[in-house]
Design a protein around this motif. Sequence first.
Motif, PDB file in Angstrom:
ATOM      1  N   LEU A 299       0.827  -1.206   0.000  1.00  0.00           N
ATOM      2  CA  LEU A 299       0.000   0.000   0.000  1.00  0.00           C
ATOM      3  C   LEU A 299       0.862   1.257   0.000  1.00  0.00           C
ATOM      4  O   LEU A 299       0.532   2.246  -0.671  1.00  0.00           O
ATOM      5  CB  LEU A 299      -0.936  -0.010   1.206  1.00  0.00           C
ATOM      6  N   MET A 300       1.973   1.234   0.738  1.00  0.00           N
ATOM      7  CA  MET A 300       2.869   2.390   0.727  1.00  0.00           C
ATOM      8  C   MET A 300       3.403   2.667  -0.670  1.00  0.00           C
ATOM      9  O   MET A 300       3.505   3.829  -1.090  1.00  0.00           O
ATOM     10  CB  MET A 300       4.038   2.155   1.690  1.00  0.00           C
TER      11      MET A 300
ATOM     12  N   ALA B 237       3.335   6.183  -5.327  1.00  0.00           N
ATOM     13  CA  ALA B 237       3.134   6.370  -6.765  1.00  0.00           C
ATOM     14  C   ALA B 237       2.016   7.375  -7.018  1.00  0.00           C
ATOM     15  O   ALA B 237       2.104   8.213  -7.933  1.00  0.00           O
ATOM     16  CB  ALA B 237       2.818   5.034  -7.426  1.00  0.00           C
ATOM     17  N   ALA B 238       0.965   7.308  -6.205  1.00  0.00           N
ATOM     18  CA  ALA B 238      -0.156   8.240  -6.367  1.00  0.00           C
ATOM     19  C   ALA B 238       0.268   9.670  -6.056  1.00  0.00           C
ATOM     20  O   ALA B 238      -0.162  10.624  -6.732  1.00  0.00           O
ATOM     21  CB  ALA B 238      -1.320   7.819  -5.466  1.00  0.00           C
ATOM     22  N   VAL B 239       1.130   9.841  -5.049  1.00  0.00           N
ATOM     23  CA  VAL B 239       1.612  11.182  -4.704  1.00  0.00           C
ATOM     24  C   VAL B 239       2.417  11.775  -5.858  1.00  0.00           C
ATOM     25  O   VAL B 239       2.245  12.952  -6.221  1.00  0.00           O
ATOM     26  CB  VAL B 239       2.460  11.128  -3.414  1.00  0.00           C
ATOM     27  N   VAL B 240       3.296  10.965  -6.455  1.00  0.00           N
ATOM     28  CA  VAL B 240       4.109  11.459  -7.569  1.00  0.00           C
ATOM     29  C   VAL B 240       3.219  11.852  -8.751  1.00  0.00           C
ATOM     30  O   VAL B 240       3.390  12.916  -9.352  1.00  0.00           O
ATOM     31  CB  VAL B 240       5.143  10.399  -8.005  1.00  0.00           C
TER      32      VAL B 240
ATOM     33  N   ALA C 286       3.451  11.748 -18.381  1.00  0.00           N
ATOM     34  CA  ALA C 286       2.237  10.967 -18.639  1.00  0.00           C
ATOM     35  C   ALA C 286       2.225  10.358 -20.033  1.00  0.00           C
ATOM     36  O   ALA C 286       1.474   9.399 -20.282  1.00  0.00           O
ATOM     37  CB  ALA C 286       1.003  11.849 -18.454  1.00  0.00           C
ATOM     38  N   PHE C 287       3.040  10.884 -20.953  1.00  0.00           N
ATOM     39  CA  PHE C 287       3.070  10.339 -22.307  1.00  0.00           C
ATOM     40  C   PHE C 287       3.524   8.887 -22.299  1.00  0.00           C
ATOM     41  O   PHE C 287       3.052   8.074 -23.092  1.00  0.00           O
ATOM     42  CB  PHE C 287       4.004  11.174 -23.184  1.00  0.00           C
ATOM     43  N   LEU C 288       4.449   8.549 -21.387  1.00  0.00           N
ATOM     44  CA  LEU C 288       4.967   7.184 -21.316  1.00  0.00           C
ATOM     45  C   LEU C 288       4.182   6.312 -20.354  1.00  0.00           C
ATOM     46  O   LEU C 288       4.092   5.094 -20.559  1.00  0.00           O
ATOM     47  CB  LEU C 288       6.435   7.196 -20.898  1.00  0.00           C
ATOM     48  N   GLY C 289       3.636   6.887 -19.281  1.00  0.00           N
ATOM     49  CA  GLY C 289       2.911   6.079 -18.321  1.00  0.00           C
ATOM     50  C   GLY C 289       2.750   6.789 -17.002  1.00  0.00           C
ATOM     51  O   GLY C 289       3.007   7.991 -16.888  1.00  0.00           O
ATOM     52  N   THR C 290       2.327   6.039 -16.005  1.00  0.00           N
ATOM     53  CA  THR C 290       2.092   6.628 -14.687  1.00  0.00           C
ATOM     54  C   THR C 290       2.931   6.007 -13.589  1.00  0.00           C
ATOM     55  O   THR C 290       3.083   6.588 -12.518  1.00  0.00           O
ATOM     56  CB  THR C 290       0.606   6.487 -14.286  1.00  0.00           C
ATOM     57  N   GLN C 291       3.496   4.808 -13.812  1.00  0.00           N
ATOM     58  CA  GLN C 291       4.264   4.184 -12.735  1.00  0.00           C
ATOM     59  C   GLN C 291       5.385   3.291 -13.259  1.00  0.00           C
ATOM     60  O   GLN C 291       6.553   3.641 -13.168  1.00  0.00           O
ATOM     61  CB  GLN C 291       3.329   3.378 -11.829  1.00  0.00           C
ATOM     62  N   ASP C 292       5.033   2.126 -13.801  1.00  0.00           N
ATOM     63  CA  ASP C 292       6.032   1.140 -14.229  1.00  0.00           C
ATOM     64  C   ASP C 292       5.899   0.875 -15.720  1.00  0.00           C
ATOM     65  O   ASP C 292       4.994   0.151 -16.148  1.00  0.00           O
ATOM     66  CB  ASP C 292       5.860  -0.177 -13.454  1.00  0.00           C
ATOM     67  N   VAL C 293       6.789   1.461 -16.499  1.00  0.00           N
ATOM     68  CA  VAL C 293       6.768   1.303 -17.950  1.00  0.00           C
ATOM     69  C   VAL C 293       7.381  -0.036 -18.341  1.00  0.00           C
ATOM     70  O   VAL C 293       8.425  -0.429 -17.798  1.00  0.00           O
ATOM     71  CB  VAL C 293       7.537   2.452 -18.636  1.00  0.00           C
ATOM     72  N   GLN C 294       6.722  -0.734 -19.267  1.00  0.00           N
ATOM     73  CA  GLN C 294       7.324  -1.944 -19.821  1.00  0.00           C
ATOM     74  C   GLN C 294       7.541  -1.737 -21.307  1.00  0.00           C
ATOM     75  O   GLN C 294       6.607  -1.445 -22.051  1.00  0.00           O
ATOM     76  CB  GLN C 294       6.457  -3.183 -19.595  1.00  0.00           C
ATOM     77  N   VAL C 295       8.793  -1.874 -21.722  1.00  0.00           N
ATOM     78  CA  VAL C 295       9.166  -1.741 -23.131  1.00  0.00           C
ATOM     79  C   VAL C 295       9.413  -3.143 -23.687  1.00  0.00           C
ATOM     80  O   VAL C 295      10.220  -3.896 -23.146  1.00  0.00           O
ATOM     81  CB  VAL C 295      10.436  -0.880 -23.291  1.00  0.00           C
TER      82      VAL C 295
END
Length: 278
Positions: A24-25, A30-33, A80-89
């Motif tokens: 949860l932390m 992630a939500a704060v960022v 935000a163009f790439l994502g919000t947290q964990d990008v997978q390429v």
Amino acid sequence: MIDEVRRVAAMQDHALRVKAAVDLMGELQAAVVETSRMRKESIAWLRDHGHSMADVAKLMGVSRARVAQLRDAGPPPERAFLGTQDVQVLVPMRPGERDYVALEDSSTGQKLLALAHQLQLEGDLGYIPTSGEIDLNRDDLIVVCGPKTSPVTAEALGNDPHLAFETLPDGRWALIERASGTVHTSPTDSPEDPTPTDIAYLGRLPKPDGQGTFLLIAGVHAVGSLGVAHFLTENIASVYKEAGTAPFSMVVAADYEPGTKAITGSRALSDVLIHEST
């Protein structure tokens, strides 16, 4: 989120609760960022559209000095163009005696991950099997793969209202602007005067399940995809300003060194073509 905090607090098994608390932390951080990014973007938009610092301060319920502080806090809006947290390429495996990843594809993946890290995103590199099968229904996904390599990307590209990959009568691959009929071919493949320049598709397309979108990069040759990574590294803010996180597509060109395949320059060959909602 408050309900989640209460759910974890109510756990009596501390072995379960400590794991749930850590998870949860991570979600809360992630939500704060991401919310700080949104706040920064909204402050900039309000200022660009005629609102004074006093107006923004009143809307936020803080002082003008605090607005000035928050205006510069948080990651850049174009994150935000790439994502919000964990990008997978995802980059493709190539068939051979032993399946391998082309140097240009590996470099593309690494350059995109470096851009993600620069924008305060986590990221991982994954591999597309030689079958071309890909699960596109994932969050924060960037696929580096053309229609020749994957039937999944070929199907997704077929739904693009503005651009199409087509094979010309002479066998060359081309990107066609549907509305104007403009044909973009790779100068690398020119029968008269081949030059070390390639072209590529860059777009955001709907996921097959209809729940969000993914980014697709597809060079006529692998070096074209590397050119898109170069282009985004230098131009992501301007592309985001035009497209945001809406579906779009465009054609990018890149010049490269023939021996090393290092990109020496990149540029847009088409407008940022926004896909209208249906």
